[in-house]
Write a protein that holds these residues in place. Structure first.
Motif, PDB file in Angstrom:
ATOM      1  N   LYS A 110       0.871  -1.187   0.000  1.00  0.00           N
ATOM      2  CA  LYS A 110       0.000   0.000   0.000  1.00  0.00           C
ATOM      3  C   LYS A 110       0.901   1.228   0.000  1.00  0.00           C
ATOM      4  O   LYS A 110       1.496   1.577   1.008  1.00  0.00           O
ATOM      5  CB  LYS A 110      -0.917   0.002   1.216  1.00  0.00           C
ATOM      6  N   SER A 169       1.927   5.369  -1.167  1.00  0.00           N
ATOM      7  CA  SER A 169       1.338   6.697  -0.956  1.00  0.00           C
ATOM      8  C   SER A 169       0.362   7.077  -2.067  1.00  0.00           C
ATOM      9  O   SER A 169      -0.576   7.838  -1.836  1.00  0.00           O
ATOM     10  CB  SER A 169       2.440   7.750  -0.839  1.00  0.00           C
ATOM     11  N   ASN A 170       0.569   6.572  -3.266  1.00  0.00           N
ATOM     12  CA  ASN A 170      -0.340   6.875  -4.374  1.00  0.00           C
ATOM     13  C   ASN A 170      -1.330   5.748  -4.648  1.00  0.00           C
ATOM     14  O   ASN A 170      -1.932   5.681  -5.703  1.00  0.00           O
ATOM     15  CB  ASN A 170       0.465   7.193  -5.640  1.00  0.00           C
ATOM     16  N   SER A 171      -1.491   4.879  -3.686  1.00  0.00           N
ATOM     17  CA  SER A 171      -2.310   3.683  -3.847  1.00  0.00           C
ATOM     18  C   SER A 171      -3.804   3.992  -3.751  1.00  0.00           C
ATOM     19  O   SER A 171      -4.214   4.960  -3.114  1.00  0.00           O
ATOM     20  CB  SER A 171      -1.938   2.675  -2.755  1.00  0.00           C
ATOM     21  N   ILE A 172      -4.574   3.136  -4.346  1.00  0.00           N
ATOM     22  CA  ILE A 172      -6.029   3.190  -4.218  1.00  0.00           C
ATOM     23  C   ILE A 172      -6.393   2.200  -3.113  1.00  0.00           C
ATOM     24  O   ILE A 172      -6.906   1.119  -3.352  1.00  0.00           O
ATOM     25  CB  ILE A 172      -6.727   2.848  -5.550  1.00  0.00           C
ATOM     26  N   ASP A 173      -6.030   2.574  -1.892  1.00  0.00           N
ATOM     27  CA  ASP A 173      -6.243   1.771  -0.697  1.00  0.00           C
ATOM     28  C   ASP A 173      -5.616   0.375  -0.800  1.00  0.00           C
ATOM     29  O   ASP A 173      -6.054  -0.559  -0.149  1.00  0.00           O
ATOM     30  CB  ASP A 173      -7.739   1.677  -0.367  1.00  0.00           C
ATOM     31  N   GLY A 174      -4.604   0.239  -1.648  1.00  0.00           N
ATOM     32  CA  GLY A 174      -3.903  -1.032  -1.818  1.00  0.00           C
ATOM     33  C   GLY A 174      -4.499  -1.942  -2.870  1.00  0.00           C
ATOM     34  O   GLY A 174      -3.855  -2.901  -3.290  1.00  0.00           O
ATOM     35  N   TRP A 175      -5.717  -1.655  -3.301  1.00  0.00           N
ATOM     36  CA  TRP A 175      -6.386  -2.547  -4.253  1.00  0.00           C
ATOM     37  C   TRP A 175      -5.688  -2.580  -5.606  1.00  0.00           C
ATOM     38  O   TRP A 175      -5.657  -3.629  -6.272  1.00  0.00           O
ATOM     39  CB  TRP A 175      -7.854  -2.171  -4.429  1.00  0.00           C
ATOM     40  N   ASP A 176      -5.120  -1.472  -6.032  1.00  0.00           N
ATOM     41  CA  ASP A 176      -4.415  -1.457  -7.314  1.00  0.00           C
ATOM     42  C   ASP A 176      -3.247  -2.438  -7.285  1.00  0.00           C
ATOM     43  O   ASP A 176      -3.053  -3.220  -8.211  1.00  0.00           O
ATOM     44  CB  ASP A 176      -3.956  -0.049  -7.686  1.00  0.00           C
ATOM     45  N   SER A 177      -2.508  -2.440  -6.193  1.00  0.00           N
ATOM     46  CA  SER A 177      -1.366  -3.346  -6.061  1.00  0.00           C
ATOM     47  C   SER A 177      -1.819  -4.795  -5.983  1.00  0.00           C
ATOM     48  O   SER A 177      -1.243  -5.677  -6.630  1.00  0.00           O
ATOM     49  CB  SER A 177      -0.557  -3.006  -4.808  1.00  0.00           C
ATOM     50  N   LEU A 217      -1.938  -7.822   1.436  1.00  0.00           N
ATOM     51  CA  LEU A 217      -1.389  -6.471   1.394  1.00  0.00           C
ATOM     52  C   LEU A 217      -0.385  -6.271   2.523  1.00  0.00           C
ATOM     53  O   LEU A 217      -0.685  -6.553   3.689  1.00  0.00           O
ATOM     54  CB  LEU A 217      -2.540  -5.461   1.508  1.00  0.00           C
ATOM     55  N   ASN A 218       0.818  -5.841   2.171  1.00  0.00           N
ATOM     56  CA  ASN A 218       1.901  -5.561   3.125  1.00  0.00           C
ATOM     57  C   ASN A 218       2.379  -6.790   3.894  1.00  0.00           C
ATOM     58  O   ASN A 218       3.032  -6.654   4.923  1.00  0.00           O
ATOM     59  CB  ASN A 218       1.503  -4.464   4.112  1.00  0.00           C
TER      60      ASN A 218
END
Length: 162
Positions: free
Chosen positions: A89, A91-99, A117-118
């Protein structure tokens, strides 16, 4: 003992997450390397790393990435080694969902094992399990680790049940 696992990340800002995998390897006595390899900013470095990893003796690669998170999938498309993706997640993430989705939604033929996530700690543990298929002493250490987890839960349950 030679380096068995490569831990790579898209930028140094991911280090605070990816350090958890390194800590697992230290606990299990597994040699590892850790570096920054960006799929977008240093694609030649990424290609070289992935192409040379198996020949250098690596057995597993853990790749952490945030945002578009192309690093794990691109590395997996180049190497024959198992790749474990850690969605970060950022700083420019979409609440981690993009990753998460970038790493999880790989096309058939290019598998990437994906942890939460993480969850670099789980990536480290999964790498230990992969390595332990060819190392009985490591498998025993992994079993002991899991036994300790079980004991902690049982102790907590006993305390709560009074």
């Amino acid at each position: 003992m030679s380096v068995q696992v490569g831990i790579i990340m898209g930028s140094k800002s991911d280090l605070h997450i990816m350090q958890d995998a390194a800590d697992i390897f230290k606990e299990f006595g597994i040699e590892f390397e850790m570096t920054v390899v960006s799929a977008h900013r240093t694609p030649d470095r990424m290609f070289d790393y992935a192409k040379q990893a198996a020949g250098r003796g690596l057995k597993v690669i853990i790749a952490g990435a945030g945002g578009a998170a192309h690093l794990p999938g691109m590395v997996a498309s180049i190497t024959v080694l198992p790749v474990i993706g850690v969605p970060v997640k950022s700083s420019n993430s979409i609440d981690g969902w993009d990753s998460i989705l970038s790493i999880l939604q790989m096309p058939n033929g290019i598998p990437v094992a994906t942890v939460a996530l993480n969850a670099a700690k789980n990536a480290g543990l999964l790498a230990v399990q992969i390595l332990s298929t060819a190392d009985s002493a490591l498998a025993e250490k992994m079993q002991n680790y899991k036994d300790e987890l079980r004991k902690k839960v049982e102790e907590t349950a006993t305390e709560m049940e009074g």
